[in-house]
Design an enzyme around this catalytic site. Sequence first.
Site, PDB file in Angstrom:
ATOM      1  N   ARG A 241       0.845  -1.198   0.000  1.00 19.11           N
ATOM      2  CA  ARG A 241       0.000   0.000   0.000  1.00 19.11           C
ATOM      3  C   ARG A 241       0.876   1.243   0.000  1.00 19.11           C
ATOM      4  O   ARG A 241       2.093   1.149   0.055  1.00 19.11           O
ATOM      5  CB  ARG A 241      -0.943  -0.012   1.228  1.00 19.11           C
ATOM      6  CG  ARG A 241      -0.207  -0.463   2.476  1.00 19.11           C
ATOM      7  CD  ARG A 241      -0.661   0.126   3.718  1.00 19.11           C
ATOM      8  NE  ARG A 241      -0.521   1.552   3.727  1.00 19.11           N
ATOM      9  CZ  ARG A 241       0.640   2.183   3.865  1.00 19.11           C
ATOM     10  NH1 ARG A 241       1.777   1.536   3.989  1.00 19.11           N
ATOM     11  NH2 ARG A 241       0.680   3.496   3.860  1.00 19.11           N
ATOM     12  N   GLY A 242       0.222   2.416  -0.027  1.00 16.76           N
ATOM     13  CA  GLY A 242       0.977   3.663  -0.148  1.00 16.76           C
ATOM     14  C   GLY A 242       1.062   4.005  -1.628  1.00 16.76           C
ATOM     15  O   GLY A 242       1.369   3.141  -2.466  1.00 16.76           O
ATOM     16  N   ALA A 243       0.794   5.270  -1.947  1.00 16.08           N
ATOM     17  CA  ALA A 243       0.626   5.650  -3.356  1.00 16.08           C
ATOM     18  C   ALA A 243       1.816   5.277  -4.251  1.00 16.08           C
ATOM     19  O   ALA A 243       1.643   4.581  -5.257  1.00 16.08           O
ATOM     20  CB  ALA A 243       0.318   7.145  -3.432  1.00 16.08           C
TER      21      ALA A 243
ATOM     22  N   GLN B  81      -2.537   2.626  10.108  1.00 16.62           N
ATOM     23  CA  GLN B  81      -1.219   2.635   9.443  1.00 16.62           C
ATOM     24  C   GLN B  81      -0.172   3.375  10.280  1.00 16.62           C
ATOM     25  O   GLN B  81       1.015   3.078  10.190  1.00 16.62           O
ATOM     26  CB  GLN B  81      -1.324   3.308   8.058  1.00 16.62           C
ATOM     27  CG  GLN B  81      -2.049   2.495   7.011  1.00 16.62           C
ATOM     28  CD  GLN B  81      -3.504   2.882   6.905  1.00 16.62           C
ATOM     29  OE1 GLN B  81      -4.125   3.276   7.895  1.00 16.62           O
ATOM     30  NE2 GLN B  81      -4.073   2.750   5.731  1.00 16.62           N
TER      31      GLN B  81
ATOM     32  N   ASP C 288      -1.790  10.986  -1.812  1.00 17.88           N
ATOM     33  CA  ASP C 288      -2.137  10.007  -2.849  1.00 17.88           C
ATOM     34  C   ASP C 288      -2.426  10.665  -4.190  1.00 17.88           C
ATOM     35  O   ASP C 288      -2.397   9.996  -5.228  1.00 17.88           O
ATOM     36  CB  ASP C 288      -3.338   9.177  -2.409  1.00 17.88           C
ATOM     37  CG  ASP C 288      -2.944   8.306  -1.234  1.00 17.88           C
ATOM     38  OD1 ASP C 288      -2.888   8.832  -0.107  1.00 17.88           O
ATOM     39  OD2 ASP C 288      -2.637   7.126  -1.459  1.00 17.88           O
TER      40      ASP C 288
ATOM     41  N   ASN D 187      -5.316  12.743   0.772  1.00 12.45           N
ATOM     42  CA  ASN D 187      -4.479  11.864   1.604  1.00 12.45           C
ATOM     43  C   ASN D 187      -5.401  11.106   2.557  1.00 12.45           C
ATOM     44  O   ASN D 187      -6.616  11.318   2.573  1.00 12.45           O
ATOM     45  CB  ASN D 187      -3.416  12.669   2.367  1.00 12.45           C
ATOM     46  CG  ASN D 187      -2.354  11.768   2.964  1.00 12.45           C
ATOM     47  OD1 ASN D 187      -1.844  10.872   2.288  1.00 12.45           O
ATOM     48  ND2 ASN D 187      -2.018  11.961   4.227  1.00 12.45           N
ATOM     49  N   LYS D 188      -4.810  10.234   3.335  1.00 12.86           N
ATOM     50  CA  LYS D 188      -5.574   9.364   4.232  1.00 12.86           C
ATOM     51  C   LYS D 188      -6.604  10.166   5.032  1.00 12.86           C
ATOM     52  O   LYS D 188      -6.321  11.266   5.504  1.00 12.86           O
ATOM     53  CB  LYS D 188      -4.594   8.648   5.178  1.00 12.86           C
ATOM     54  CG  LYS D 188      -5.203   7.665   6.141  1.00 12.86           C
ATOM     55  CD  LYS D 188      -6.085   6.643   5.485  1.00 12.86           C
ATOM     56  CE  LYS D 188      -5.419   5.850   4.388  1.00 12.86           C
ATOM     57  NZ  LYS D 188      -6.371   5.048   3.576  1.00 12.86           N
TER      58      LYS D 188
HETATM   59  O1  MRU Z   1      -4.723   3.444   2.197  1.00 13.98           O
HETATM   60  P1  MRU Z   1      -3.226   3.567   2.187  1.00 13.98           P
HETATM   61  O2  MRU Z   1      -2.575   2.984   3.388  1.00 13.98           O
HETATM   62  O3  MRU Z   1      -2.610   3.088   0.900  1.00 13.98           O
HETATM   63  O4  MRU Z   1      -3.009   5.143   2.250  1.00 13.98           O
HETATM   64  C1  MRU Z   1      -1.712   5.658   2.226  1.00 13.98           C
HETATM   65  C2  MRU Z   1      -1.660   7.102   2.459  1.00 13.98           C
HETATM   66  O5  MRU Z   1      -2.655   7.781   2.562  1.00 13.98           O
HETATM   67  C3  MRU Z   1      -0.312   7.719   2.445  1.00 13.98           C
HETATM   68  O6  MRU Z   1      -0.234   8.779   3.338  1.00 13.98           O
HETATM   69  C4  MRU Z   1      -0.073   8.203   1.021  1.00 13.98           C
HETATM   70  O7  MRU Z   1      -0.152   7.131   0.133  1.00 13.98           O
HETATM   71  C5  MRU Z   1       1.212   8.851   0.871  1.00 13.98           C
HETATM   72  S1  MRU Z   1       2.446   7.643   0.698  1.00 13.98           S
HETATM   73  C6  MRU Z   1       3.958   8.166   0.534  1.00 13.98           C
END
Ligand code: MRU
Length: 361
Positions: free
Chosen positions: A52-54, A200, A241, A251-252
Site C-alpha cells: 500500500r501507499g501511493a 497505518q 495520494d 491523503n488518508k
Molecule cells: O490506504 P493507504 O494505506 O494506501 O493510504 C496511504 C496514504 O494515505 C499515504 O499517506 C499516502 O499514500 C502517501 S504515501 C507516501
Amino acid sequence: MKIAGKHYRSVWPIGEDAFGIIDQTKLPHELATLTLKTADDAAHAIKSMQTRGAPLIGAVAAYGLALAVRADPSDESLARTHDMLADTRPTAINLRWALQRVVDRLRNRERSERASLAWKEAAAIADEDAAMCESIGRHGLGIIRELAARKKSKLNILTHCNAGWLATVDWGTALAPVYMAHDEGIALHVWVDETRPRNQGASLTAFELGAHGVAHTIIADNAGGHYMQAGEVDLCIVGTDRVTANGDVANKIGTYLKALAAKDTGVPFYVALPSSTIDWTLASGRDIPIEQRSADEVLKMTGRTSAGTLATVEIAAPGSPAANPGFDVTPARLVTGFITERGVCAATEEGLRSLFPGHQK
Ligand code: MRU
C-alpha cells in the site's frame, strides 16, 4: 531502509519472473515477505493492502503488468491487465501513472521484445521512486534544519498515516526528511497519528521509526489538535495520494482535520510528494475519486492477544452500520508548501509549475 542492520526495499525483483514485497498486513507483529508471480497476485496484494501507499502501489502494479506481458505480450492482454490493475484502488494517481508508463514503453514494439522492456520499465519506476524520495528527504531536511536552529531544542513533528519507506520503494516521502534529520543528529520527536480505521500510523509508521531509532509517540487521531494548541507540534509533514493542478491534496482520511488545526494554531503544514503523485488533468480536488472501504474496517479491530496470536474483535454495537471513506481532500489554502524531488514550492498551480514546467492540463 534498514531493519536490524539489514537493508530492505519494499518491493524487489526476483529474477525476471517474480517479485517480492513485505506483507504489510502482518506488521508490526511479523516481518513476512511474499513472492508474487502473476498480475493477479499483484492485484490481490494491492486490493488486500498487503502492499500500500501511493508510490509503492504504482511500482507493484508496474511489476504485475510486466509479469502479464511475459505470459502474453499481445495488445489485448496488455489492455485487459492494465484495466484490471488500474481498478484495484481508485484514489492514488501513482497507480495509473505507473501502468501508463509501461503501456507507453511497449507502444509499437515487437512482441518478442516486450517482456524485457516491461520488466526494465517496472525496475526503472521503482529505482526512480527511491531516488525521488531520497531527494524529497534532502529538500525537507532544509526545512527541519531551519526550524530546529530557530527552536534550539527538540523539534516535534506530527505525521498522519504512513508515508515512510513502507509506502514507497525506499525512504518514504513525509518520513524521508525525518530520517535524514535524525541521522545528522538533529533532536526530534514524532507524534504518530494512529490513523484509524486501519491504523497505518500505529502499526507501520511507529514500526519504521522504531526500527530506525527515531523517538516517537503514538497518539489517538483526535489528539493532534490538542498538542498543536499546547505548542507541542512544531511542524506537520504528511504524504499524499494525489495532488491536483491547483494544489489540492488527497491523503488518508483525517488529514484535512490536521491541516485545519495546523492553520488555526500557526503550525506549518507541509505535504511531501514525488512528481508521480501530481494529477495535472484534474483542476481541483473536488474531482478526485475517494475510495469507499469496507465497514468492517471501522466495526472491527485486529491485534495481537497476550497469548501472542492475532485476533479480530468487534468494537461496535451489534447491527450498527458504518461508513468508511479512505481519503479526504485538504484544500491547497491549508498547505504551507510542497516538498518535492525538485525542491519546495507553494501549494498552488504556479508553485507546482515553477518546479515542473511543461505539463499540459
Ligand atoms: O490506504 P493507504 O494505506 O494506501 O493510504 C496511504 C496514504 O494515505 C499515504 O499517506 C499516502 O499514500 C502517501 S504515501 C507516501
